[in-house]
Each structure stands twice: as C-alpha cells, then as structure tokens.
Design a protein around this motif. Structure first.
Motif, PDB file in Angstrom:
ATOM      1  N   ALA A 224       0.849  -1.186   0.000  1.00 23.30           N
ATOM      2  CA  ALA A 224       0.000   0.000   0.000  1.00 23.30           C
ATOM      3  C   ALA A 224       0.890   1.243   0.000  1.00 23.30           C
ATOM      4  O   ALA A 224       2.123   1.147  -0.044  1.00 23.30           O
ATOM      5  CB  ALA A 224      -0.920  -0.023   1.215  1.00 23.30           C
ATOM      6  N   ASP A 225       0.271   2.408   0.066  1.00 23.68           N
ATOM      7  CA  ASP A 225       1.002   3.674   0.005  1.00 23.68           C
ATOM      8  C   ASP A 225       1.333   4.138   1.419  1.00 23.68           C
ATOM      9  O   ASP A 225       0.445   4.615   2.144  1.00 23.68           O
ATOM     10  CB  ASP A 225       0.157   4.721  -0.712  1.00 23.68           C
ATOM     11  CG  ASP A 225       0.897   6.050  -0.890  1.00 23.68           C
ATOM     12  OD1 ASP A 225       2.010   6.194  -0.345  1.00 23.68           O
ATOM     13  OD2 ASP A 225       0.352   6.945  -1.563  1.00 23.68           O
ATOM     14  N   PRO A 226       2.592   4.035   1.853  1.00 22.99           N
ATOM     15  CA  PRO A 226       2.929   4.447   3.221  1.00 22.99           C
ATOM     16  C   PRO A 226       2.788   5.946   3.441  1.00 22.99           C
ATOM     17  O   PRO A 226       2.466   6.382   4.552  1.00 22.99           O
ATOM     18  CB  PRO A 226       4.375   3.981   3.391  1.00 22.99           C
ATOM     19  CG  PRO A 226       4.919   3.881   2.010  1.00 22.99           C
ATOM     20  CD  PRO A 226       3.770   3.504   1.143  1.00 22.99           C
ATOM     21  N   VAL A 227       3.034   6.743   2.398  1.00 23.37           N
ATOM     22  CA  VAL A 227       2.912   8.192   2.555  1.00 23.37           C
ATOM     23  C   VAL A 227       1.453   8.566   2.844  1.00 23.37           C
ATOM     24  O   VAL A 227       1.169   9.381   3.726  1.00 23.37           O
ATOM     25  CB  VAL A 227       3.417   8.923   1.302  1.00 23.37           C
ATOM     26  CG1 VAL A 227       3.174  10.427   1.428  1.00 23.37           C
ATOM     27  CG2 VAL A 227       4.901   8.645   1.087  1.00 23.37           C
ATOM     28  N   ALA A 228       0.545   7.949   2.127  1.00 20.34           N
ATOM     29  CA  ALA A 228      -0.876   8.225   2.368  1.00 20.34           C
ATOM     30  C   ALA A 228      -1.277   7.832   3.781  1.00 20.34           C
ATOM     31  O   ALA A 228      -2.089   8.523   4.427  1.00 20.34           O
ATOM     32  CB  ALA A 228      -1.727   7.479   1.341  1.00 20.34           C
ATOM     33  N   ALA A 229      -0.729   6.744   4.288  1.00 15.05           N
ATOM     34  CA  ALA A 229      -1.043   6.306   5.649  1.00 15.05           C
ATOM     35  C   ALA A 229      -0.572   7.336   6.667  1.00 15.05           C
ATOM     36  O   ALA A 229      -1.279   7.634   7.642  1.00 15.05           O
ATOM     37  CB  ALA A 229      -0.400   4.952   5.923  1.00 15.05           C
ATOM     38  N   VAL A 230       0.611   7.901   6.446  1.00 14.88           N
ATOM     39  CA  VAL A 230       1.142   8.918   7.358  1.00 14.88           C
ATOM     40  C   VAL A 230       0.296  10.186   7.313  1.00 14.88           C
ATOM     41  O   VAL A 230      -0.055  10.763   8.353  1.00 14.88           O
ATOM     42  CB  VAL A 230       2.610   9.227   7.016  1.00 14.88           C
ATOM     43  CG1 VAL A 230       3.104  10.460   7.787  1.00 14.88           C
ATOM     44  CG2 VAL A 230       3.494   8.036   7.316  1.00 14.88           C
ATOM     45  N   VAL A 231      -0.048  10.628   6.102  1.00 14.31           N
ATOM     46  CA  VAL A 231      -0.855  11.848   5.948  1.00 14.31           C
ATOM     47  C   VAL A 231      -2.198  11.686   6.657  1.00 14.31           C
ATOM     48  O   VAL A 231      -2.663  12.591   7.368  1.00 14.31           O
ATOM     49  CB  VAL A 231      -1.053  12.171   4.457  1.00 14.31           C
ATOM     50  CG1 VAL A 231      -2.079  13.303   4.288  1.00 14.31           C
ATOM     51  CG2 VAL A 231       0.267  12.575   3.815  1.00 14.31           C
ATOM     52  N   ALA A 232      -2.817  10.522   6.490  1.00 12.88           N
ATOM     53  CA  ALA A 232      -4.114  10.290   7.122  1.00 12.88           C
ATOM     54  C   ALA A 232      -3.993  10.304   8.642  1.00 12.88           C
ATOM     55  O   ALA A 232      -4.845  10.892   9.333  1.00 12.88           O
ATOM     56  CB  ALA A 232      -4.696   8.965   6.642  1.00 12.88           C
TER      57      ALA A 232
END
Length: 356
Positions: A224-232
């Motif tokens: 999955a997208d780790p950057v998106a997880a952090v932003v969320a």
C-alpha cells in the motif's frame, strides 16, 4: 506502550524522523545508540503524563548542534548520560524521570539512552510535538519554565553548566559552547516538576512515533502507500511529489541552513517546489506560492518507502513526497508564533497552515 524494548526501536526511529520535519538528527544514529543502551541496561519504562506525580523531578536530554556534523562525529552512551548527571549534580537533587525535548530523529531516541543508563522512567511526551532548531523553541517556554540551569557535554569529557537570565540567552550561550565543542554536543535542560510537565509538554509523542513507524512498515508489507497512511494519521495534506534537482546546504553558526529544489513528477509535473530549512524545514513554496510554513510540520518522505529524508540526507535525484501536518495548537497562539513562527526566522510571511 508501557516500556521500550529492542523490538520497538525501529518503529520509533521511523516515526520520529517523520515528526522531525527534516531535522532532529539522523534517526539511524539514535537507533543504534538506543539499541546499545537497551541491550546493556534493559528495557526502558515509559510513563504517561497522567501518571506523573506532581513532585516528580524530570529533565530533557537532547543533542544540540548541526545534524550534518553528527553524521561524522558520533556521540557515545556515556556522553548522553554525562549531561543529565552534570545537571542533577548541580541541582543537588535526584532525578525521577527523563523527557524528550523534541520529536525528531535522534532526539526522540537520545532520551532512551539516558533513561536506560540512569535507570529512570522515560516520559511519553516532548516539548514541541515536532523538531525546532533553537533551545527556547519549546512549549515550556510559553509557560515560564526556564531552560537553565542547563548542562552541556562533549565527547572529550568537557562539561559545563549554564545559568542564564532567560531562555533566549540559554540558546545564545549554549550555541557558542556547542560550536567550540565541534558543532554538536549533548545537553540536559528544562528541569521541571511533574505538574509543570503535564501543563506544558505534548502528550503521547513516543507512542505516536511508534505508531507512525508501524503504519509505514505495515503499508509497505501490504504493498500500500505508506505516505498516504502517514498523511491520514497526522491529519495533514500532500504538498508535492518530485525529484530533488538541487540542494544548497551549509553549516553556519551551529545550524545546517539551506534550500532544496524539487522538479515535479506525476500530477506535479511542470511545477517546482522550493524548501527552505534551518535544520528543519521552515517554508515550502510551489511555483513561488507559499504552501506551508512553520510552526506546522513540513516533512519530506521517500515516495516509495515512506521513510523520512532529513535535511542532511537530501541528495540530487531522490524522489520524495512533501507533506504538511498541523502542529500543536499552542504554536498558533500569538506567543507561539512569536517564538517559532515564520517571522522569527526572518521570513516576512503570515503562517500558512498544513491545509495550504
């Protein structure tokens, strides 16, 4: 989290580097130091702010100086504990707890080293909720808590204790001493009671670091997208994705100062982002428009792995995503902005929030 073990250090280092907004020192160095200390002295008990007795005696422990220097001038476990020991001796009273000055790379893990060697609990909190480059830039300053007496120690065995008229003078004199010590040193400061800590510190910082590290690790494992997880998780926004095309960086007056330029990729193709930093990222501009500023967090993450890229590690050709996330609300008060807003750093700008 009730204690910090060897198994926790990778996740804490990953998350701390994200919250460090490009600064706070190399998290790999902090992880190695913490791992060595935990192996030798055992796991570190973690204490929440709510659990602190009113009369607890705690101090913050951190590395001071330019992160670029620390990459080559590595500290030792003994140097870390020497700063806390010198301050405790000067105060003439025993310490009961260790705390983090900031949430940032090495400076979220240096206190683990001190707590392990001294056999003290570590408070699950910090003084900023992010990283800032100067000593007075902590929320305790807004509550009238003094940075001094402050102890400073270098790798040669030199130690000093400063007692200054205010926290800005603590920064000036400690910075001068740090430069003479080779542009990096260990400090122990902001001695406070448990009651003061509950009022002034940002709660749950180390737990958040561990959570962010776990999110990045699990997102990668799931493709999955780790950057998106952090932003969320941080309630932030994505500012830009691009390739580093230029970095101008210099070590001046004990800081790593400079700019980085990124050329846009994917949806940002044809645009250019400029980052301005002083240890930490201060301003992000896209095509000349300011998109985010201090005191909110501006973080550079590897677009594939989600790992933070610190200011000293930025290199030509890296592909990164730049995100912004909201700071502790106290930083957006008039007093907080006077202490660490854009104008303090010399930018004639009103603060631009994480939502852009």
């Amino acid at each position: 989290m009730r204690e910090i073990t060897l198994a926790d250090l990778d996740d804490i280092a990953t998350g701390a580097a994200i919250l460090g907004t490009g600064g706070g020192g190399d998290p790999h160095i902090g992880r190695l130091l913490a791992a060595s200390a935990v192996r030798e002295y055992g796991p570190v008990k973690l204490c929440s702010l709510d659990e602190l007795p009113d009369g607890a005696a705690l101090v913050q422990v951190a590395m001071m100086g330019a992160p670029t220097v620390m990459v080559e001038k590595l500290p030792s476990i003994d140097q870390v504990s020497a700063a806390a020991g010198a301050l405790s001796g000067y105060l003439g009273s025993g310490l009961t707890h260790i705390a983090c000055a900031e949430a940032g790379g090495v400076n979220s893990l240096i206190p683990v080293v001190a707590a392990a060697q001294l056999g003290l609990p570590l408070v699950d909190a910090d003084g900023m909720g992010r990283a800032f480059p100067e000593i007075q830039m902590v929320l305790p300053t807004l509550y009238g808590i003094r940075a001094t007496p402050m102890a400073i120690a270098d790798e040669k065995g030199n130690r000093a204790v400063l007692d200054t008229v205010d926290n800005h003078w603590a920064e000036r004199l400690a910075r001068s001493a740090t430069i003479d010590m080779g542009c990096s040193a260990m400090i122990s400061s902001y001695a406070m009671t448990g009651a003061q800590a509950r009022d002034s510190l940002v709660p749950g910082t180390l737990s958040l670091c561990a959570e962010l590290g776990k999110l990045v690790r699990e997102a990668r494992a799931a493709h999955a997208d780790p950057v998106a997880a952090v932003v969320a998780r941080l309630g932030g926004s994505t500012l830009f994705t691009g390739k580093v095309t230029d970095v101008e960086r210099r070590t001046v007056t004990g800081f790593a100062r400079g700019t980085a330029t990124l050329s846009g990729l994917d949806g940002d193709a044809g645009s250019e982002l400029t980052l301005r930093f002083q240890n930490e990222h201060l301003v992000a501009e896209v095509d000349g428009r300011v998109r985010a500023t201090v005191p909110d967090l501006i973080c550079t993450l590897d677009r594939e792995s989600g790992e933070a890229v610190t200011t000293e590690a930025l290199r030509f050709g890296q592909r990164v995503t730049v995100i912004a996330a909201p700071a502790d609300p106290r930083w957006h008060t008039p007093e907080g902005l006077a202490l660490a807003g854009p104008r303090y750093f010399g930018y004639d700008l009103d603060p631009v929030g994480a939502a852009g």
